[in-house]
Scaffold this motif. Sequence first.
Motif, short mmCIF file in Angstrom:
data_model
loop_
_atom_site.label_atom_id
_atom_site.label_comp_id
_atom_site.label_asym_id
_atom_site.label_seq_id
_atom_site.Cartn_x
_atom_site.Cartn_y
_atom_site.Cartn_z
N ASN A 150 0.79 -1.28 0.03
CA ASN A 150 -0.13 -0.03 0.03
C ASN A 150 1.05 1.09 -0.01
O ASN A 150 0.71 2.05 -0.67
N LEU A 207 -4.02 3.23 4.94
CA LEU A 207 -4.01 2.01 3.71
C LEU A 207 -4.89 2.34 2.55
O LEU A 207 -6.05 1.66 2.31
N GLU A 210 -5.54 -0.18 0.22
CA GLU A 210 -5.45 -1.67 0.55
C GLU A 210 -6.41 -2.71 -0.25
O GLU A 210 -5.87 -3.53 -0.55
#
Length: 254
Positions: A150, A207, A210
Amino acid sequence: MPDPAPDADEPSRAERADATRRGAARRERVRDLTVAGGVLLLVVLVLAAVLLITTGDDAPDEGDGADATPGAGALANSDLGGRVTSEHGIALGDDAAPHRVVVYEDLVSPAGAELAAALGDDLARAVDGGRAVVEYRPVAEDADAVRAANAFAVVLDSAGPRVANTFHDLLVAAAPDGQTPDVETLVDLAVVAGAVENLVRPGIDDLEFEQWVADGAAAARDAGVTGVPTVLLDGEPVTGSPAEVAAAVLAATG
């Protein structure tokens, strides 16, 4: 009969002429100011329209960011042609290059670090020289790998492929140390690579990509990748030790 004497209060002919001239001058100034004001108003209206159009184009659509994909930031102006591929990879280099190298990798894997060390700077020089395009496809199955992949996407999106490539190399090279990269470590490495901290920290911390990383891992499984690093050279898997794989890639692209 002589003309009557002029009234003392009546303006002379010269005074009346002067007043006429001053009135004409006043009317001329009013007309000039009116024209100038109209032009200024038109300019303001045009600038306002341009601003409205520009901000309208830049405004995010409703729901932007729900399925974040890297590449909306600095990539369009990159001299390396960095771009996100449909296979959840990140390609660097000219697609017209004679060779394509695809690397499925765990960015915090010691095996990946060994391969990167064997490739050295030679693969990057092949990319810069137009001899190869390299595509990194992060494969992240655990939390540490997801966080690292990420961060790579965040840096690429924010700072472009040159900085992301440097960040990638720093991150992979740190893998043999056995220390899992936390948010602070990832941000520090990104800054060392050339990224701006306040532009990458939120995406690394939250994130941001993600789901994109998870989709990439699923795509790798669907493609039959059973271990990382896995390297494809012009569509064919390259087998052997990291040193042997690197030698074969560099022999083709050198």
